[in-house]
Design an enzyme around this catalytic site. Structure first.
Site, PDB file in Angstrom:
ATOM      1  N   CYS A 192      -6.766   2.437   4.399  1.00 61.35           N
ATOM      2  CA  CYS A 192      -7.541   1.240   4.740  1.00 61.35           C
ATOM      3  C   CYS A 192      -7.183   0.778   6.156  1.00 61.35           C
ATOM      4  O   CYS A 192      -6.206   1.237   6.749  1.00 61.35           O
ATOM      5  CB  CYS A 192      -7.257   0.132   3.727  1.00 61.35           C
ATOM      6  SG  CYS A 192      -5.656  -0.647   3.955  1.00 61.35           S
TER       7      CYS A 192
ATOM      8  N   GLU B 236       0.860   3.896   1.732  1.00 58.72           N
ATOM      9  CA  GLU B 236       1.288   4.340   3.061  1.00 58.72           C
ATOM     10  C   GLU B 236       2.484   3.513   3.544  1.00 58.72           C
ATOM     11  O   GLU B 236       3.448   4.044   4.107  1.00 58.72           O
ATOM     12  CB  GLU B 236       0.135   4.169   4.070  1.00 58.72           C
ATOM     13  CG  GLU B 236      -1.102   4.983   3.759  1.00 58.72           C
ATOM     14  CD  GLU B 236      -2.096   4.296   2.812  1.00 58.72           C
ATOM     15  OE1 GLU B 236      -1.674   3.557   1.914  1.00 58.72           O
ATOM     16  OE2 GLU B 236      -3.304   4.530   2.974  1.00 58.72           O
TER      17      GLU B 236
ATOM     18  N   CYS C  10      -3.585  -0.400   6.620  1.00 58.96           N
ATOM     19  CA  CYS C  10      -2.608   0.692   6.737  1.00 58.96           C
ATOM     20  C   CYS C  10      -2.701   1.392   8.086  1.00 58.96           C
ATOM     21  O   CYS C  10      -1.684   1.795   8.647  1.00 58.96           O
ATOM     22  CB  CYS C  10      -2.800   1.716   5.620  1.00 58.96           C
ATOM     23  SG  CYS C  10      -2.247   1.088   4.037  1.00 58.96           S
TER      24      CYS C  10
ATOM     25  N   HIS D  63       0.843  -1.196   0.000  1.00 59.28           N
ATOM     26  CA  HIS D  63       0.000   0.000   0.000  1.00 59.28           C
ATOM     27  C   HIS D  63       0.886   1.256   0.000  1.00 59.28           C
ATOM     28  O   HIS D  63       2.026   1.224   0.475  1.00 59.28           O
ATOM     29  CB  HIS D  63      -0.922  -0.014   1.218  1.00 59.28           C
ATOM     30  CG  HIS D  63      -1.986  -1.063   1.117  1.00 59.28           C
ATOM     31  ND1 HIS D  63      -3.281  -0.847   1.496  1.00 59.28           N
ATOM     32  CD2 HIS D  63      -1.930  -2.339   0.638  1.00 59.28           C
ATOM     33  CE1 HIS D  63      -3.987  -1.940   1.284  1.00 59.28           C
ATOM     34  NE2 HIS D  63      -3.191  -2.863   0.768  1.00 59.28           N
TER      35      HIS D  63
END
Ligand code: THU
Ligand code: ZN
Length: 234
Positions: free
Chosen positions: A68, A43, A71, A41
Protein backbone atom coordinates in the site's frame (compact mmCIF):
# COMPACT_ATOMS: atom_id res chain seq x y z
CA UNK A 1 0.89 -17.91 8.98
CA UNK A 2 2.03 -15.32 11.58
CA UNK A 3 -0.56 -12.73 10.54
CA UNK A 4 -3.00 -11.53 13.22
CA UNK A 5 -5.97 -10.08 11.32
CA UNK A 6 -9.13 -10.32 13.44
CA UNK A 7 -10.69 -7.26 11.74
CA UNK A 8 -9.98 -7.78 8.04
CA UNK A 9 -9.25 -11.52 7.96
CA UNK A 10 -6.79 -10.40 5.27
CA UNK A 11 -3.47 -12.13 5.85
CA UNK A 12 -0.33 -10.47 4.54
CA UNK A 13 3.20 -11.83 4.78
CA UNK A 14 6.50 -10.23 3.82
CA UNK A 15 10.11 -11.36 3.71
CA UNK A 16 12.86 -8.77 3.85
CA UNK A 17 16.22 -9.86 2.47
CA UNK A 18 19.21 -8.19 4.09
CA UNK A 19 22.52 -7.32 2.50
CA UNK A 20 23.92 -10.06 4.76
CA UNK A 21 21.78 -12.56 2.83
CA UNK A 22 19.59 -13.22 5.85
CA UNK A 23 15.80 -13.37 5.45
CA UNK A 24 13.43 -11.75 7.94
CA UNK A 25 9.76 -12.67 8.15
CA UNK A 26 6.99 -10.19 8.78
CA UNK A 27 3.19 -10.30 9.00
CA UNK A 28 0.35 -7.85 9.48
CA UNK A 29 -1.13 -7.26 12.90
CA UNK A 30 -4.52 -5.72 13.79
CA UNK A 31 -5.92 -4.85 17.22
CA UNK A 32 -9.59 -5.12 18.01
CA UNK A 33 -10.84 -2.23 20.14
CA UNK A 34 -8.22 0.21 18.87
CA UNK A 35 -8.16 2.68 15.98
CA UNK A 36 -7.15 1.14 12.65
CA UNK A 37 -4.06 3.35 12.53
CA UNK A 38 -2.54 1.12 15.22
CA UNK A 39 -2.34 -1.75 12.70
CA UNK A 40 1.08 -2.98 11.62
CA UNK A 41 1.59 -3.86 7.96
CA UNK A 42 3.53 -6.97 6.94
CA UNK A 43 6.23 -4.90 5.26
CA UNK A 44 6.74 -2.81 8.41
CA UNK A 45 6.89 -6.02 10.41
CA UNK A 46 9.59 -7.61 8.23
CA UNK A 47 11.66 -4.40 8.13
CA UNK A 48 11.45 -3.85 11.89
CA UNK A 49 12.28 -7.52 12.45
CA UNK A 50 15.47 -7.04 10.37
CA UNK A 51 16.24 -3.81 12.27
CA UNK A 52 15.98 -5.50 15.68
CA UNK A 53 18.27 -8.29 14.50
CA UNK A 54 20.93 -5.70 13.54
CA UNK A 55 20.62 -5.99 9.76
CA UNK A 56 22.16 -2.77 8.37
CA UNK A 57 20.52 -2.80 4.95
CA UNK A 58 17.59 -4.39 3.14
CA UNK A 59 17.99 -5.03 -0.57
CA UNK A 60 14.83 -6.91 -1.47
CA UNK A 61 11.34 -7.45 -0.08
CA UNK A 62 8.86 -10.14 -1.11
CA UNK A 63 5.17 -9.62 -0.34
CA UNK A 64 2.07 -11.64 -1.20
CA UNK A 65 0.07 -8.48 -2.06
CA UNK A 66 0.97 -5.17 -3.59
CA UNK A 67 2.39 -2.79 -0.96
CA UNK A 68 0.00 0.00 0.00
CA UNK A 69 0.99 3.67 -0.21
CA UNK A 70 1.73 3.77 3.53
CA UNK A 71 4.22 0.90 3.16
CA UNK A 72 5.84 2.41 0.09
CA UNK A 73 6.40 5.54 2.17
CA UNK A 74 7.64 3.48 5.16
CA UNK A 75 10.18 1.70 2.91
CA UNK A 76 11.34 5.05 1.56
CA UNK A 77 12.96 5.71 4.95
CA UNK A 78 15.55 2.98 4.31
CA UNK A 79 19.10 3.31 3.09
CA UNK A 80 19.20 3.07 -0.71
CA UNK A 81 15.39 3.05 -0.77
CA UNK A 82 15.02 3.92 -4.45
CA UNK A 83 16.91 0.74 -5.46
CA UNK A 84 15.11 -1.57 -3.02
CA UNK A 85 13.63 -4.42 -5.04
CA UNK A 86 9.99 -5.35 -4.58
CA UNK A 87 8.96 -8.91 -5.45
CA UNK A 88 5.27 -9.67 -5.95
CA UNK A 89 3.49 -12.80 -7.15
CA UNK A 90 3.46 -13.14 -10.95
CA UNK A 91 5.26 -9.84 -11.55
CA UNK A 92 8.87 -9.05 -12.43
CA UNK A 93 10.94 -7.43 -9.67
CA UNK A 94 10.61 -3.64 -9.67
CA UNK A 95 12.36 -0.98 -7.64
CA UNK A 96 10.69 1.11 -4.95
CA UNK A 97 11.32 4.14 -7.20
CA UNK A 98 9.03 2.51 -9.78
CA UNK A 99 6.34 1.95 -7.15
CA UNK A 100 6.82 5.38 -5.58
CA UNK A 101 7.73 7.92 -8.27
CA UNK A 102 8.55 11.53 -7.37
CA UNK A 103 8.88 10.40 -3.76
CA UNK A 104 8.87 12.56 -0.67
CA UNK A 105 11.51 11.41 1.77
CA UNK A 106 14.05 12.17 4.49
CA UNK A 107 16.20 14.38 2.24
CA UNK A 108 13.25 16.79 1.80
CA UNK A 109 13.55 17.45 5.53
CA UNK A 110 17.37 17.59 5.31
CA UNK A 111 17.76 14.26 7.13
CA UNK A 112 20.50 11.98 5.87
CA UNK A 113 20.31 9.26 8.54
CA UNK A 114 18.36 6.32 7.08
CA UNK A 115 16.37 3.83 9.12
CA UNK A 116 18.43 0.70 9.98
CA UNK A 117 21.76 2.56 10.18
CA UNK A 118 23.43 1.21 13.32
CA UNK A 119 23.31 4.05 15.85
CA UNK A 120 23.87 4.59 19.55
CA UNK A 121 22.48 7.82 20.96
CA UNK A 122 24.61 7.19 24.07
CA UNK A 123 22.20 7.78 26.93
CA UNK A 124 23.51 5.96 30.01
CA UNK A 125 21.62 3.02 31.46
CA UNK A 126 20.36 4.60 34.64
CA UNK A 127 20.25 1.28 36.48
CA UNK A 128 16.67 1.58 37.78
CA UNK A 129 15.97 -2.05 36.92
CA UNK A 130 16.74 -4.62 34.23
CA UNK A 131 13.61 -3.91 32.20
CA UNK A 132 14.19 -0.15 32.14
CA UNK A 133 17.82 -0.65 31.19
CA UNK A 134 16.63 -2.77 28.26
CA UNK A 135 14.22 0.04 27.31
CA UNK A 136 17.07 2.60 27.49
CA UNK A 137 19.17 0.37 25.25
CA UNK A 138 16.27 0.32 22.77
CA UNK A 139 15.89 4.12 23.06
CA UNK A 140 19.58 4.47 22.18
CA UNK A 141 18.90 2.65 18.90
CA UNK A 142 15.66 4.47 18.06
CA UNK A 143 15.15 6.48 14.87
CA UNK A 144 13.60 9.85 15.68
CA UNK A 145 15.36 12.41 13.50
CA UNK A 146 12.20 14.53 13.03
CA UNK A 147 10.80 15.03 16.53
CA UNK A 148 14.06 14.06 18.34
CA UNK A 149 11.82 12.10 20.73
CA UNK A 150 14.13 9.15 21.24
CA UNK A 151 12.00 6.40 22.68
CA UNK A 152 12.38 2.76 23.65
CA UNK A 153 10.28 0.10 25.31
CA UNK A 154 10.92 -3.25 26.98
CA UNK A 155 8.34 -5.76 28.12
CA UNK A 156 8.51 -8.92 30.18
CA UNK A 157 6.40 -12.01 29.53
CA UNK A 158 4.98 -14.19 32.34
CA UNK A 159 7.84 -16.69 31.79
CA UNK A 160 10.46 -13.96 32.17
CA UNK A 161 11.45 -13.31 28.55
CA UNK A 162 12.24 -9.69 27.67
CA UNK A 163 11.31 -8.18 24.29
CA UNK A 164 12.30 -4.68 23.25
CA UNK A 165 10.99 -2.20 20.72
CA UNK A 166 12.42 0.98 19.28
CA UNK A 167 10.54 3.97 17.95
CA UNK A 168 10.96 4.54 14.18
CA UNK A 169 9.85 7.81 12.64
CA UNK A 170 9.05 8.45 9.00
CA UNK A 171 9.60 11.65 7.02
CA UNK A 172 5.87 11.72 6.26
CA UNK A 173 5.22 11.39 10.03
CA UNK A 174 2.05 9.23 9.94
CA UNK A 175 3.73 5.98 8.82
CA UNK A 176 5.98 6.15 11.93
CA UNK A 177 5.85 3.06 14.14
CA UNK A 178 5.78 3.04 17.94
CA UNK A 179 8.26 1.12 20.09
CA UNK A 180 5.37 -0.93 21.45
CA UNK A 181 4.35 -2.04 17.96
CA UNK A 182 7.98 -2.97 17.22
CA UNK A 183 8.17 -5.04 20.43
CA UNK A 184 4.93 -6.82 19.44
CA UNK A 185 6.46 -7.64 16.04
CA UNK A 186 9.42 -9.15 17.87
CA UNK A 187 7.14 -11.26 20.07
CA UNK A 188 5.04 -12.46 17.15
CA UNK A 189 8.08 -13.44 15.10
CA UNK A 190 9.36 -15.38 18.13
CA UNK A 191 6.05 -17.26 18.35
CA UNK A 192 4.91 -15.52 21.56
CA UNK A 193 1.31 -14.31 21.99
CA UNK A 194 1.06 -10.50 22.06
CA UNK A 195 -1.16 -10.70 25.16
CA UNK A 196 1.59 -12.51 27.12
CA UNK A 197 2.78 -9.36 28.87
CA UNK A 198 3.31 -8.87 32.62
CA UNK A 199 5.10 -5.54 32.70
CA UNK A 200 6.23 -2.83 30.35
CA UNK A 201 8.84 -0.11 30.73
CA UNK A 202 8.62 2.88 28.39
CA UNK A 203 11.39 5.48 28.23
CA UNK A 204 11.45 8.75 26.31
CA UNK A 205 13.24 12.07 26.62
CA UNK A 206 11.96 14.81 28.92
CA UNK A 207 12.49 17.69 26.49
CA UNK A 208 10.50 16.17 23.67
CA UNK A 209 7.86 17.92 21.60
CA UNK A 210 5.69 14.80 21.37
CA UNK A 211 4.95 11.85 23.66
CA UNK A 212 4.10 8.22 22.99
CA UNK A 213 3.04 7.55 26.58
CA UNK A 214 -0.73 7.60 26.18
CA UNK A 215 -0.68 5.67 22.91
CA UNK A 216 1.38 2.90 24.54
CA UNK A 217 -0.82 2.86 27.66
CA UNK A 218 -3.90 2.48 25.51
CA UNK A 219 -2.39 -0.37 23.50
CA UNK A 220 -1.29 -2.18 26.66
CA UNK A 221 -4.70 -1.74 28.26
CA UNK A 222 -6.32 -3.30 25.21
CA UNK A 223 -3.89 -6.24 25.05
CA UNK A 224 -3.73 -7.00 28.75
CA UNK A 225 -5.43 -4.73 31.30
CA UNK A 226 -3.68 -6.57 34.17
CA UNK A 227 -0.19 -5.68 32.95
CA UNK A 228 1.65 -2.71 34.46
CA UNK A 229 3.44 0.08 32.64
CA UNK A 230 6.20 2.16 34.17
CA UNK A 231 7.16 5.34 32.41
CA UNK A 232 10.47 7.19 32.63
CA UNK A 233 11.71 10.40 31.11
CA UNK A 234 15.46 10.72 30.68
N1 THU B 1 -1.80 -4.75 4.72
C1 THU B 1 -0.47 -5.04 4.75
O1 THU B 1 0.00 -5.71 5.69
N2 THU B 1 0.34 -4.54 3.79
C2 THU B 1 -0.14 -3.76 2.76
O2 THU B 1 0.58 -2.96 2.22
C3 THU B 1 -1.56 -3.87 2.45
C4 THU B 1 -2.40 -3.95 3.69
C5 THU B 1 -2.64 -5.20 5.83
C6 THU B 1 -3.06 -4.10 6.77
C7 THU B 1 -4.33 -4.64 7.35
O3 THU B 1 -4.00 -5.50 8.42
C8 THU B 1 -4.92 -5.49 6.23
O4 THU B 1 -3.84 -5.76 5.34
C9 THU B 1 -6.04 -4.80 5.46
O5 THU B 1 -5.62 -3.58 4.99
ZN1 ZN C 1 0.95 -1.38 3.74
Amino acid sequence: SLSIAPISQFHVGAIAKGKSGRLYFGANMEFTGLPLNQSVHAEQSAICHAWLKGEPEIIDITINYSPCGHCRQFMNELHGAENLLIQLPNLPAKTLAEYLPDAFGPSDLLIDQPLLTPINHGLPESGIDELTNAAIDALNKSHAPYSKNLCGLALRTPDGQIFTGRYAENAAFNPSISPFQVALISMTMAGVEVTDINEVSLVELHYNVISLKEECERLLHQLNPQATLTYHQL
